[in-house]
Design a protein around this motif. Structure first.
Motif, PDB file in Angstrom:
ATOM      1  N   ILE A 165       2.002  -5.220   3.040  1.00  0.00           N
ATOM      2  CA  ILE A 165       3.034  -4.224   3.348  1.00  0.00           C
ATOM      3  C   ILE A 165       2.407  -2.827   3.297  1.00  0.00           C
ATOM      4  CG2 ILE A 165       5.312  -3.319   2.679  1.00  0.00           C
ATOM      5  CD1 ILE A 165       5.333  -6.367   3.324  1.00  0.00           C
ATOM      6  N   ASN A 166       2.524  -2.071   4.379  1.00  0.00           N
ATOM      7  CA  ASN A 166       1.942  -0.720   4.396  1.00  0.00           C
ATOM      8  C   ASN A 166       3.018   0.316   4.728  1.00  0.00           C
ATOM      9  OD1 ASN A 166       0.352   1.555   4.513  1.00  0.00           O
ATOM     10  ND2 ASN A 166      -0.967   0.845   6.179  1.00  0.00           N
ATOM     11  N   ALA A 167       3.325   1.162   3.734  1.00  0.00           N
ATOM     12  CA  ALA A 167       4.266   2.274   3.951  1.00  0.00           C
ATOM     13  C   ALA A 167       3.576   3.590   3.624  1.00  0.00           C
ATOM     14  CB  ALA A 167       5.511   2.081   3.079  1.00  0.00           C
ATOM     15  N   ALA A 168       2.238   3.593   3.749  1.00  0.00           N
ATOM     16  CA  ALA A 168       1.479   4.798   3.375  1.00  0.00           C
ATOM     17  C   ALA A 168       0.964   5.504   4.636  1.00  0.00           C
ATOM     18  CB  ALA A 168       0.347   4.409   2.436  1.00  0.00           C
ATOM     19  N   ARG A 169      -0.241   5.141   5.074  1.00  0.00           N
ATOM     20  CA  ARG A 169      -0.793   5.674   6.314  1.00  0.00           C
ATOM     21  C   ARG A 169      -1.575   4.574   7.020  1.00  0.00           C
ATOM     22  NH1 ARG A 169       2.348   9.084   5.608  1.00  0.00           N
ATOM     23  NH2 ARG A 169       2.122  11.352   5.561  1.00  0.00           N
ATOM     24  N   ALA A 223      -4.227   4.612   8.833  1.00  0.00           N
ATOM     25  CA  ALA A 223      -5.696   4.663   8.811  1.00  0.00           C
ATOM     26  C   ALA A 223      -6.307   4.093   7.530  1.00  0.00           C
ATOM     27  CB  ALA A 223      -6.175   6.098   9.035  1.00  0.00           C
ATOM     28  N   ILE A 224      -5.469   3.694   6.570  1.00  0.00           N
ATOM     29  CA  ILE A 224      -5.990   3.024   5.372  1.00  0.00           C
ATOM     30  C   ILE A 224      -6.448   1.604   5.746  1.00  0.00           C
ATOM     31  CG2 ILE A 224      -5.317   2.195   3.044  1.00  0.00           C
ATOM     32  CD1 ILE A 224      -3.526   4.687   2.824  1.00  0.00           C
ATOM     33  N   VAL A 225      -5.996   1.160   6.918  1.00  0.00           N
ATOM     34  CA  VAL A 225      -6.242  -0.214   7.341  1.00  0.00           C
ATOM     35  C   VAL A 225      -7.039  -0.255   8.642  1.00  0.00           C
ATOM     36  CG1 VAL A 225      -5.091  -2.366   7.987  1.00  0.00           C
ATOM     37  CG2 VAL A 225      -3.984  -0.783   6.401  1.00  0.00           C
ATOM     38  N   ASN A 226      -7.993  -1.167   8.719  1.00  0.00           N
ATOM     39  CA  ASN A 226      -8.632  -1.477   9.988  1.00  0.00           C
ATOM     40  C   ASN A 226      -7.704  -2.448  10.726  1.00  0.00           C
ATOM     41  OD1 ASN A 226     -10.057  -2.806  12.011  1.00  0.00           O
ATOM     42  ND2 ASN A 226     -12.012  -2.591  10.939  1.00  0.00           N
ATOM     43  N   VAL A 275       0.838  -1.205   0.000  1.00  0.00           N
ATOM     44  CA  VAL A 275       0.000   0.000   0.000  1.00  0.00           C
ATOM     45  C   VAL A 275       0.874   1.257   0.000  1.00  0.00           C
ATOM     46  CG1 VAL A 275      -1.865   1.231   1.168  1.00  0.00           C
ATOM     47  CG2 VAL A 275      -1.743  -1.261   1.312  1.00  0.00           C
ATOM     48  N   LEU A 276       0.660   2.089  -1.029  1.00  0.00           N
ATOM     49  CA  LEU A 276       1.404   3.348  -1.146  1.00  0.00           C
ATOM     50  C   LEU A 276       0.488   4.507  -1.530  1.00  0.00           C
ATOM     51  CD1 LEU A 276       4.565   1.877  -2.842  1.00  0.00           C
ATOM     52  CD2 LEU A 276       4.544   3.142  -0.691  1.00  0.00           C
ATOM     53  N   GLU A 281      -9.434   5.792   3.304  1.00  0.00           N
ATOM     54  CA  GLU A 281      -9.541   5.552   4.747  1.00  0.00           C
ATOM     55  C   GLU A 281     -10.345   4.266   4.991  1.00  0.00           C
ATOM     56  OE1 GLU A 281     -10.805   8.874   7.061  1.00  0.00           O
ATOM     57  OE2 GLU A 281     -10.415   7.788   8.933  1.00  0.00           O
ATOM     58  N   GLY A 282      -9.763   3.342   5.756  1.00  0.00           N
ATOM     59  CA  GLY A 282     -10.451   2.082   6.058  1.00  0.00           C
ATOM     60  C   GLY A 282     -10.656   1.181   4.852  1.00  0.00           C
ATOM     61  N   LEU A 283      -9.834   1.349   3.833  1.00  0.00           N
ATOM     62  CA  LEU A 283      -9.957   0.547   2.606  1.00  0.00           C
ATOM     63  C   LEU A 283      -9.752  -0.945   2.888  1.00  0.00           C
ATOM     64  CD1 LEU A 283     -10.198   0.614  -0.538  1.00  0.00           C
ATOM     65  CD2 LEU A 283      -7.715   0.943  -0.615  1.00  0.00           C
ATOM     66  N   PHE A 284      -8.858  -1.255   3.818  1.00  0.00           N
ATOM     67  CA  PHE A 284      -8.577  -2.660   4.135  1.00  0.00           C
ATOM     68  C   PHE A 284      -9.326  -3.090   5.383  1.00  0.00           C
ATOM     69  CE2 PHE A 284      -5.395  -1.927   1.038  1.00  0.00           C
ATOM     70  CZ  PHE A 284      -5.172  -3.165   0.462  1.00  0.00           C
TER      71      PHE A 284
END
Ligand code: GLV
Ligand code: GLV
Length: 320
Positions: A234-238, A240-243, A207-208, A216-219
């Motif tokens: 792998i999350n190197a973005a923000r 809050a994109i993930v629950n 995720v980038l 927001e909350g996409l995952f």
């Protein structure tokens, strides 16, 4: 009276030197503690420019108390900490630090992918804790990276830079983005797919994307369920994109194999947070752009942007 600039974190003197002759520069004196909110509001009142960190909220409340504010230079490519609408209304120019951090951020993102797949942190801990008794056929066996499929969610310049690295590892490259990237498709062989297809096919979901209302909350639970059980997230973005609850469940129940995280919903994340107790999680304290060269380049860019705006010129990297 010289226009005044407030910097919300201690930066090296050499970085702020170019500001000193024409501006009154004041700086929060701590490197690793954010400026308290009430002091930020107090200093913003009267300041012509601010250099802010991604941990500072630049919102209506702040801008209403800062009648002489002309420019905010955020030391980050992301600017989800800033209320752009309020800035527009108050005619405050907002600048960020794109481009100078692209390759450094991509390096770390790829390192996080590799670290997760090849269990490097676990292996380091294993040897230092004296657990290594013999070479063994399946000792700390991880997952391959080469010839696997990477799915990049958010194909901005950092996403493309990660794709270039993936190409060097002979990976299959899928991406999902708001708009198609014909050049990346042609040069890197990246294939545009819908998100659900990317999730189903990828061995590494990276995720980038910027944090926006759309991401927001996409995952959620459903997205992790759609991924392969052998896949890494792998999350190197923000964060809050993930629950994070859904991510923890997916990691605990084996819906996915592991995660490499540079960002969290709440930063700094509490050291007792359940995510940090999982062996299949590699966690980093939001350091993707943190090489000395790049962080200095980001600081210098903030300084140049402020000088440009306060002199009535066009800043190099204004947020649209
Ligand atoms: C870091 O997360 C940045 O946005 O630069
Ligand atoms: C995200 O920050 C990107 O540029 O893809």
């Amino acid at each position: 009276m010289k226009p005044s600039i407030f910097i919300t974190r201690k930066l090296p003197d050499t970085v702020i030197e170019p500001l000193n002759s024409e501006f009154e520069v004041e700086m929060w004196d701590k490197e690793d503690v954010p400026v308290p909110r009430d002091m930020l509001l107090e200093k913003a009142n009267g300041a012509s420019a601010l250099i802010t960190m991604l941990s500072d909220k630049v919102d209506t409340e702040l801008m209403e108390q800062a009648p002489s504010l002309k420019v905010v230079a955020n030391l980050a490519v992301g600017y989800d900490n800033i209320d752009l609408e309020a800035a527009n209304q108050k005619e405050v120019v907002i600048c960020n630090t794109p481009d100078v951090l692209t390759d450094t951020t991509a390096d770390l993102t790829f390192a996080l992918l590799m670290t997760s797949a090849r269990r490097i942190v676990e292996a380091d801990r294993y040897i230092k804790e004296g657990q290594w008794k013999s070479w063994s056929p399946l000792l700390l066996a991880g997952a391959d990276i080469h010839h696997k499929t990477i799915g990049i969610v958010g194909m901005g310049s950092i996403g493309e830079a990660v794709a270039r690295r993936a190409k060097g590892f002979d990976m299959n490259i899928l991406y999902h983005n708001r708009s198609r990237k014909p050049e990346a498709e042609e040069k890197l062989g990246a294939v545009y797919v819908k998100l659900d297809e990317l999730l189903a096919q990828s061995d590494f979901v990276v995720v980038l994307a910027p944090l926006t209302e759309e991401t927001e909350g996409l995952f959620q639970k459903e997205q992790f369920k759609a991924m392969k059980k052998s896949a890494f997230f792998i999350n190197a973005a923000r964060g809050a994109i993930v629950n994070e609850e859904a991510l923890i469940e997916a990691l605990n129940t084996g819906e996915i194999a592991g995660a490499g995280l540079d960002v969290f919903v709440n930063e700094p994340i509490d050291s007792n947070h359940p995510l940090l107790s999982l062996d299949n999680v590699v966690a980093l304290p939001h350091i993707a752009s943190s090489s000395t060269e790049t962080r200095l380049a980001m600081m210098n860019l903030c300084v140049q942007n402020i000088i440009a705006v306060l002199k009535g010129d066009k800043p190099k990297t204004q947020v649209k």
